[in-house]
Motif scaffolding. Structure first.
Motif, PDB file in Angstrom:
ATOM      1  N   ALA A  46      47.333  42.713  43.521  1.00 16.99           N
ATOM      2  CA  ALA A  46      46.449  43.372  42.560  1.00 16.99           C
ATOM      3  C   ALA A  46      45.751  42.278  41.753  1.00 16.99           C
ATOM      4  CB  ALA A  46      47.248  44.275  41.644  1.00 16.99           C
ATOM      5  N   TYR A  47      44.431  42.320  41.759  1.00 16.70           N
ATOM      6  CA  TYR A  47      43.659  41.289  41.064  1.00 16.70           C
ATOM      7  C   TYR A  47      42.862  41.894  39.911  1.00 16.70           C
ATOM      8  CZ  TYR A  47      44.721  38.124  44.912  1.00 16.70           C
ATOM      9  OH  TYR A  47      45.380  37.330  45.817  1.00 16.70           O
ATOM     10  N   VAL A  48      42.787  41.136  38.833  1.00 17.17           N
ATOM     11  CA  VAL A  48      41.931  41.560  37.724  1.00 17.17           C
ATOM     12  C   VAL A  48      40.514  41.063  37.986  1.00 17.17           C
ATOM     13  CG1 VAL A  48      43.697  41.821  35.967  1.00 17.17           C
ATOM     14  CG2 VAL A  48      42.710  39.552  36.370  1.00 17.17           C
ATOM     15  N   GLN A  49      39.551  41.704  37.342  1.00 19.60           N
ATOM     16  CA  GLN A  49      38.149  41.373  37.597  1.00 19.60           C
ATOM     17  C   GLN A  49      37.703  40.104  36.882  1.00 19.60           C
ATOM     18  OE1 GLN A  49      38.859  44.585  38.983  1.00 19.60           O
ATOM     19  NE2 GLN A  49      38.060  43.216  40.533  1.00 19.60           N
ATOM     20  N   LEU A 371      44.658  44.853  49.204  1.00 19.83           N
ATOM     21  CA  LEU A 371      43.889  44.199  48.136  1.00 19.83           C
ATOM     22  C   LEU A 371      43.420  45.264  47.156  1.00 19.83           C
ATOM     23  CD1 LEU A 371      41.801  41.756  50.332  1.00 19.83           C
ATOM     24  CD2 LEU A 371      43.464  41.078  48.596  1.00 19.83           C
ATOM     25  N   VAL A 372      43.959  45.181  45.953  1.00 22.23           N
ATOM     26  CA  VAL A 372      43.671  46.184  44.939  1.00 22.23           C
ATOM     27  C   VAL A 372      43.025  45.493  43.754  1.00 22.23           C
ATOM     28  CG1 VAL A 372      44.826  47.701  43.288  1.00 22.23           C
ATOM     29  CG2 VAL A 372      45.463  47.768  45.696  1.00 22.23           C
ATOM     30  N   GLU A 373      42.119  46.183  43.094  1.00 24.20           N
ATOM     31  CA  GLU A 373      41.443  45.602  41.929  1.00 24.20           C
ATOM     32  C   GLU A 373      41.657  46.511  40.724  1.00 24.20           C
ATOM     33  OE1 GLU A 373      37.385  45.133  43.304  1.00 24.20           O
ATOM     34  OE2 GLU A 373      37.888  43.271  44.326  1.00 24.20           O
ATOM     35  N   SER A 374      41.524  45.928  39.556  1.00 20.16           N
ATOM     36  CA  SER A 374      41.803  46.728  38.356  1.00 20.16           C
ATOM     37  C   SER A 374      40.758  47.831  38.162  1.00 20.16           C
ATOM     38  CB  SER A 374      41.892  45.837  37.123  1.00 20.16           C
ATOM     39  OG  SER A 374      40.860  44.914  37.082  1.00 20.16           O
ATOM     40  N   ILE A 375      39.585  47.665  38.754  1.00 22.61           N
ATOM     41  CA  ILE A 375      38.574  48.719  38.664  1.00 22.61           C
ATOM     42  C   ILE A 375      38.970  49.962  39.453  1.00 22.61           C
ATOM     43  CG2 ILE A 375      36.627  47.215  38.169  1.00 22.61           C
ATOM     44  CD1 ILE A 375      35.925  47.268  41.134  1.00 22.61           C
ATOM     45  N   ALA A 416      38.781  40.949  47.657  1.00 23.13           N
ATOM     46  CA  ALA A 416      38.765  41.256  46.228  1.00 23.13           C
ATOM     47  C   ALA A 416      37.905  40.205  45.533  1.00 23.13           C
ATOM     48  CB  ALA A 416      40.178  41.224  45.661  1.00 23.13           C
ATOM     49  N   VAL A 417      37.238  40.626  44.462  1.00 27.18           N
ATOM     50  CA  VAL A 417      36.348  39.719  43.743  1.00 27.18           C
ATOM     51  C   VAL A 417      36.749  39.657  42.275  1.00 27.18           C
ATOM     52  CG1 VAL A 417      33.954  39.294  43.028  1.00 27.18           C
ATOM     53  CG2 VAL A 417      34.442  40.135  45.333  1.00 27.18           C
ATOM     54  N   SER A 418      36.753  38.461  41.739  1.00 28.98           N
ATOM     55  CA  SER A 418      36.995  38.284  40.314  1.00 28.98           C
ATOM     56  C   SER A 418      35.969  37.281  39.800  1.00 28.98           C
ATOM     57  CB  SER A 418      38.427  37.785  40.088  1.00 28.98           C
ATOM     58  OG  SER A 418      38.748  37.801  38.714  1.00 28.98           O
ATOM     59  N   GLU A 419      35.694  37.342  38.518  1.00 30.04           N
ATOM     60  CA  GLU A 419      34.609  36.524  37.971  1.00 30.04           C
ATOM     61  C   GLU A 419      35.052  35.774  36.726  1.00 30.04           C
ATOM     62  OE1 GLU A 419      30.692  38.629  37.802  1.00 30.04           O
ATOM     63  OE2 GLU A 419      31.923  40.376  38.258  1.00 30.04           O
ATOM     64  N   MET A 442      35.505  34.460  42.386  1.00 28.87           N
ATOM     65  CA  MET A 442      36.541  34.374  43.407  1.00 28.87           C
ATOM     66  C   MET A 442      36.328  35.464  44.445  1.00 28.87           C
ATOM     67  SD  MET A 442      40.582  35.367  43.165  1.00 28.87           S
ATOM     68  CE  MET A 442      40.231  37.123  43.450  1.00 28.87           C
ATOM     69  N   VAL A 443      36.464  35.085  45.714  1.00 27.10           N
ATOM     70  CA  VAL A 443      36.501  36.074  46.791  1.00 27.10           C
ATOM     71  C   VAL A 443      37.799  35.833  47.548  1.00 27.10           C
ATOM     72  CG1 VAL A 443      35.356  37.001  48.839  1.00 27.10           C
ATOM     73  CG2 VAL A 443      33.980  36.014  46.985  1.00 27.10           C
ATOM     74  N   ALA A 444      38.694  36.809  47.524  1.00 31.43           N
ATOM     75  CA  ALA A 444      39.986  36.637  48.189  1.00 31.43           C
ATOM     76  C   ALA A 444      40.116  37.633  49.335  1.00 31.43           C
ATOM     77  CB  ALA A 444      41.126  36.845  47.196  1.00 31.43           C
ATOM     78  N   THR A 445      40.422  37.119  50.512  1.00 30.33           N
ATOM     79  CA  THR A 445      40.692  37.979  51.665  1.00 30.33           C
ATOM     80  C   THR A 445      42.191  37.924  51.947  1.00 30.33           C
ATOM     81  OG1 THR A 445      40.440  36.196  53.267  1.00 30.33           O
ATOM     82  CG2 THR A 445      38.435  37.370  52.627  1.00 30.33           C
TER      83      THR A 445
END
Lengths: 523, 523
Positions: A46-49, A371-375, A416-419, A442-445
């Protein structure tokens, strides 16, 4: 059968995923949080944006990437035009409350332009990120921003504490034998017990307020954001948590000498920040980490209280529960303190979701590597409460499908993308960049983590062969095809931001079917 | 000396640049518009941000790219959070009025979310794209959207016209010998004179209203958007303009048989649209173009009236004047009718700016080949009126430097960008694309024009060797380096969209200088 009537959205601040026993910490035991994982689904990726409080939270609350909502760093106001969780779920029935922190700053220029009154109902919501601030407390009250009327300050004053800045001088300081203050701002004091008993701590108060909100609701539905300010610094905690752990409980730092040589310029500049310089020292790390663990242990105990309370009220059966964090903490790994860059310690968060529905029975206690994002949370809440996901604005995807069809459902996000907007940090000045040039993505695969920096070379990590992210392949010509592929993914992502926010795709379909009725092209 | 106190922002609708004598049309003489060029600067490469009314106008009015403001096509509401020209210039003193068309649609959901009242001053401005609608008229009133209370309808009614839809049946229709209507919606009727005398036409009415606004202002400063609905279809015009030109005055169509073979899929799909099928016929083109020219000639005459009026009022000395259009018209070139794609006929517009200031003396009558975008106007107006350009939201650049330091100033933009959302068009359905997949982006440099299409191959034109854009090099492997370079430009552009709209770069500089005062990283 049980359906979802309420949402308990628990957030901690600066809790890295691997400091929970459910996520594998060897010494820190968090049985209450682990129990949530046993009843729900635990997400390992799980990644934060953005690995910074403000933008990360605005993404949690708007369901949109940082580029889309524009509040790119702490204290950047959220534009008054941005829709939030409250806007989406309030029409579905529940009261939408906040206890604790949001880091929301009001868009004063936007309010003034529209003649909006903060005293109006709509104005109040827009100023509070869509929440009803049942008990808002953003923590971090140093003297220069001290507000004597803040909720938790009032609480302490009512309990008889006296002084100019109660949060700072009581809740976040210790004292020496002569009664002199040992401020929590100084990390050397981390092992001191805070001057207040545990039951008066911010974590206890936050839990009390949450229970009060739920109690007041009775059988009326609610969405409650319980937003703990801890284990964020100041790293100091009340007894008995202050000496529950010691240096012997600390895991070794993840870092290598090679990392410091030929480091990426931004990484190198962040290593120069004072907090990084300190955390690079073993003494600091081994002083702070036990207290960080104590703060987490305390939260775990209060999660236990909160769950007992919910159970007693019969709310475990109809409440969707989320436990997560706004970002992590380097804690000396990679020679860094704090957060902001994109190593797993910083950008990955714990995420546990308990869906009380019968449909989720099969997935209880399972683990998902998706791959999960906080959004993804806003759409999850909307769907769980029976609403229609406004996907012309919302950029995440509801997790309900995963929760109900299983962790082995096909991956539904390729990356997943984070900035990061590091324009406010010294690193930006040290690199000679302008205020709008200090951006990173960040782009994570499944396998790769790529970081694109404006004006500078990218970083690349092979998560399969180098899970600790110690070898930066970003300047390696042999990886050009991967670098190009990752850049192309970012390019595609950047074109997909949702800015046509006033019209749904369904509207487009409906309206475009009238195309033949236009009076154009007639002879 | 003369300074700028007022702004006259004249826009035509669907006027392609090369249908003015100042821009080289051999038969159509437009002396009054040419006279503006003689007193100001004429731009040969002015591009709109989208070759469609709605999004182009929202870019003109917000000073932002279409991706940034989000109103991507006609009738997509402009988000209530978007700032407009009026928001920027009203605080500088002038009354900000509108006469004619904006194509603005109110963001009803956004209004409702914020509890905004359209009756309040701020609500009225937000609903009208920042303008005070002195006399709004968006034209195009077919029966299914007919509004009997529209300004121009009321005007016609007051003049004694009678019927259900005066705009359609009087101003935009002719009649045969028996008095039967010959509707302007049908292009075969283009050579008929409209049923109303010229002085009651929309173009005359718009000019009358503009003069009335200026007269009422007396010596008080103003910014007036005079927004003519013509020469947009229905292609029909009052006498004597209806037969002022004939087929012998028409320039040949710019198109080749080769274009139709192996055409790009989107280009090919647009060629199938009914208006394109019609304009591909010489009979249609030669029927419509003379009337299109008549409509332009009429506008030119009214520009003359307006300038005489300004001169009589003494306003020529303190008024910045802009003459432009929201997009062009294919008029059969490239086998297309209407607009929307990125050939010069569609995306390039006339742009003439007259700066009355003494500082602009040296550039009067000069021509600039600089790449200019319609988003440059808002910053130009703000700077001319003595304001500070809000460049954390505004994405264009003020033209004042060019106007005052000369056309030979160094190029300050390496490429111009324009966008298209063709999701509402039949082409999108024919290509089997979803409502959010029908996007295209033009990147034009001094030499190249590149068009990126989601899901489809790009187009590439060599403007140096193929100024008529008849040879699409987008599938030519020999041009891979150029294609890659242009894609990289678009990628960079996409990362630079201004979404941190609540905080200026100066704020960032100021606030980040406190970074050292944070209580983090202390031991």
């Amino acid at each position: 059968m049980a359906g979802v009537r309420n949402v308990l959205f628990v957030m901690t601040d600066q809790l890295r995923a691997d400091y929970l026993s459910a996520y594998g910490h060897p010494a820190l035991k968090t049985p209450n949080i682990d129990a949530l994982a046993a009843r729900g689904m635990r997400f390992t990726r799980a990644y934060v944006q953005s690995p910074v409080c403000g933008p990360a939270r605005m993404s949690y609350y708007t369901g949109r990437y940082v580029t889309s909502h524009g509040a790119t760093w702490n204290n950047i106001p959220l534009s008054v035009g941005e829709w939030t969780l409250g806007d989406y779920v309030r029409p579905l029935g529940p009261r939408v409350g906040l206890v604790g922190k949001t880091h929301m700053r009001i868009d004063r220029d936007g309010f003034s332009r529209l003649g909006l009154d903060q005293g109006s109902t709509a104005g109040r919501y827009a100023a509070e990120c869509g929440f009803e601030p049942f008990a808002r407390d953003d923590g971090l009250h140093p003297d220069f921003i001290y507000d004597p009327d803040a909720s938790y300050e009032r609480y302490l004053r009512e309990r008889g504490y006296d002084g100019k800045n109660l949060w700072q001088d009581w809740a976040n300081s210790g004292s020496d034998e002569d009664g002199a203050l040992l401020s929590g701002w100084y990390m050397r004091n981390a092992r001191e017990p805070a001057r207040i008993p545990e039951e008066h701590s911010e974590t206890a108060w936050t839990t009390d307020q949450a229970m009060e909100f739920i109690r007041l609701q009775g059988d009326q539905p609610w969405v409650l954001h319980v937003s703990y300010i801890k284990p964020h610094w100041p790293y100091i905690v009340s007894a008995p948590y202050h000496d529950m752990y010691g240096p012997e409980d600390c895991v070794p730092a993840i870092r290598s000498e090679a990392e410091r040589e030929d480091a990426h310029p931004v990484f190198k500049a962040f290593m120069q920040h004072p907090e990084s310089q300190l955390f690079a020292k073993e003494e600091v790390r081994l002083t702070v980490a036990p207290t960080y663990m104590g703060l987490i242990k305390q939260i775990d105990d209060h999660i236990g209280r909160l769950m007992q309370f919910l159970e007693a009220k019969g709310r475990l059966d109809d409440t969707l529960i989320v436990f997560t964090s706004d970002h992590g903490d380097y804690m000396g790994d990679h020679w860094l303190g704090e957060k902001e860059l994109f190593h797993e310690q910083s950008v990955r968060v714990p995420l546990i979701v308990v869906d009380p529905s019968d449909e989720a029975q099969a997935t209880r206690g399972t683990v998902s590597d998706t791959l999960v994002e906080s959004i993804d949370l806003v759409p999850t809440f909307v769907e769980a409460l029976g609403g229609q996901v406004a996907d012309h604005r919302l950029e995440g995807r509801s997790l309900l499908g995963l929760l109900r069809r299983g962790a082995h459902a096909p991956a539904w996000r390729e990356h997943a993308v984070s900035e990061l907007d590091y324009s406010f940090r010294q690193a930006r000045r040290d690199l000679g960049l302008g205020p709008s040039e200090a951006r990173a993505y960040m782009v994570a695969t499944d396998r790769w983590k790529y970081v694109f920096y404006e004006r500078l070379r990218p970083q690349l990590f092979d998560l399969l062969n180098d899970p600790q992210e110690l070898v930066d392949l970003g300047a390696d010509l042999g990886h050009q095809p991967t670098l190009r592929d990752m850049a192309d993914r970012l390019f595609e992502w950047s074109r997909q931001r949702k800015t046509r926010v006033t019209t749904t795709d369904a509207d487009v379909e409906r309206l475009s079917s009238f195309a033949g009725k236009r009076l154009i092209g007639l002879w």
